[in-house]
Design a protein around this motif. Structure first.
Motif, PDB file in Angstrom:
ATOM      1  N   THR A  52     -73.006 -69.043  55.815  1.00 49.08           N
ATOM      2  CA  THR A  52     -71.983 -67.878  55.389  1.00 49.08           C
ATOM      3  C   THR A  52     -73.016 -66.789  55.734  1.00 49.08           C
ATOM      4  O   THR A  52     -74.106 -66.935  56.142  1.00 49.08           O
ATOM      5  N   TYR A  53     -72.293 -65.549  55.806  1.00 43.19           N
ATOM      6  CA  TYR A  53     -73.088 -64.354  56.389  1.00 43.19           C
ATOM      7  C   TYR A  53     -73.751 -63.459  55.049  1.00 43.19           C
ATOM      8  O   TYR A  53     -72.883 -63.443  53.892  1.00 43.19           O
TER       9      TYR A  53
ATOM     10  N   TRP B 165     -67.833 -65.184  48.414  1.00 48.38           N
ATOM     11  CA  TRP B 165     -68.291 -66.182  49.469  1.00 48.38           C
ATOM     12  C   TRP B 165     -67.836 -65.815  51.079  1.00 48.38           C
ATOM     13  O   TRP B 165     -68.694 -66.067  51.639  1.00 48.38           O
ATOM     14  N   ILE B 166     -66.479 -65.779  50.951  1.00 41.38           N
ATOM     15  CA  ILE B 166     -65.781 -65.737  52.357  1.00 41.38           C
ATOM     16  C   ILE B 166     -65.985 -64.166  52.983  1.00 41.38           C
ATOM     17  O   ILE B 166     -65.575 -63.886  54.254  1.00 41.38           O
ATOM     18  N   GLU B 167     -66.607 -63.166  52.195  1.00 42.22           N
ATOM     19  CA  GLU B 167     -66.674 -61.853  52.736  1.00 42.22           C
ATOM     20  C   GLU B 167     -67.841 -61.936  53.702  1.00 42.22           C
ATOM     21  O   GLU B 167     -68.724 -62.491  53.296  1.00 42.22           O
ATOM     22  N   ARG B 168     -67.601 -61.004  54.703  1.00 38.94           N
ATOM     23  CA  ARG B 168     -68.583 -61.183  55.787  1.00 38.94           C
ATOM     24  C   ARG B 168     -69.180 -59.610  55.756  1.00 38.94           C
ATOM     25  O   ARG B 168     -68.592 -58.576  55.658  1.00 38.94           O
ATOM     26  N   CYS B 169     -70.468 -59.526  55.548  1.00 38.99           N
ATOM     27  CA  CYS B 169     -71.139 -58.276  55.628  1.00 38.99           C
ATOM     28  C   CYS B 169     -70.833 -57.556  57.091  1.00 38.99           C
ATOM     29  O   CYS B 169     -70.465 -58.195  58.037  1.00 38.99           O
ATOM     30  N   GLN B 170     -71.160 -56.206  57.078  1.00 39.24           N
ATOM     31  CA  GLN B 170     -71.010 -55.533  58.133  1.00 39.24           C
ATOM     32  C   GLN B 170     -72.225 -54.612  58.668  1.00 39.24           C
ATOM     33  O   GLN B 170     -73.124 -54.465  57.653  1.00 39.24           O
TER      34      GLN B 170
ATOM     35  N   CYS C 232     -77.040 -58.056  59.282  1.00 41.52           N
ATOM     36  CA  CYS C 232     -76.117 -59.053  58.964  1.00 41.52           C
ATOM     37  C   CYS C 232     -76.540 -60.228  59.572  1.00 41.52           C
ATOM     38  O   CYS C 232     -76.673 -60.086  60.564  1.00 41.52           O
TER      39      CYS C 232
ATOM     40  N   GLU D  57     -76.078 -64.925  59.688  1.00 40.98           N
ATOM     41  CA  GLU D  57     -75.617 -66.135  59.133  1.00 40.98           C
ATOM     42  C   GLU D  57     -76.666 -66.951  58.756  1.00 40.98           C
ATOM     43  O   GLU D  57     -77.692 -67.301  59.629  1.00 40.98           O
TER      44      GLU D  57
END
Length: 164
Positions: A73-74, A84-89, A93, A95
């Motif tokens: 995850t990111y 959990w599925i949110e990706r940082c910007q 950032c 993985e």
């Protein structure tokens, strides 16, 4: 009634945790971090009952040692709390792979982070010296000495010198 992480290494570690969160969808897990845990300490990361829960964790120290697994995850480089599925910007950032822990029937559960063989160590740490035995244990050293029971059941050896 919670999930804890204990740091049994000589270095501070930073930990991120994944846990069940019904408010997140379609994957009902959240992730939060970075919790700094000093050597020898235990920290509460998730409150509530741990019975039959599955947790995920990732940890690292400043010397490049990591505790990770096969669940990518990111995560951002700063403190976070997100689904959990949110990706940082943005920058920072990255993985990482979280490791999975199935708690089972425990109300409280503690993960203990230990050093792997050959792990990088703090420059301030000294390796423990190998101790040498001052005596060899043999039959002569196993003699019983008479004693009297004192306060609180402690054995007191008789004093040498004048006896009354």
């Amino acid at each position: 009634m919670s999930f804890y992480v204990r740091n049994s290494t000589p270095n501070p570690v930073w930990v991120a945790v994944g846990y069940y969160d019904p408010d997140c969808s379609p994957i009902t897990y959240s992730k939060a971090g970075w919790y700094r845990i000093t050597p020898g300490r235990r920290m509460l990361l998730v409150t509530g009952s741990s019975v039959n829960q599955t947790y995920y964790y990732y940890a690292y120290d400043q010397f490049g040692n990591t505790w990770s697994g096969d669940f990518p995850t990111y995560v951002p480089s700063t403190a976070f709390n997100m689904c959990w599925i949110e990706r940082c910007q943005g920058t920072g950032c990255r993985e990482v792979g979280f490791d999975e822990v199935n708690v089972g029937n425990f109300q409280n559960y503690t993960i203990t982070l230990v050093e792997a063989a050959g792990a990088a160590k703090s420059k301030n740490m000294r390796a423990p010296k190998k101790s040498t035995r001052k005596f060899k244990l043999g039959k002569a050293s196993l003699r019983k000495t008479p004693g009297k029971l004192g306060k609180l059941g402690k054995v007191r050896k008789p004093r040498y010198g004048k006896r009354k």
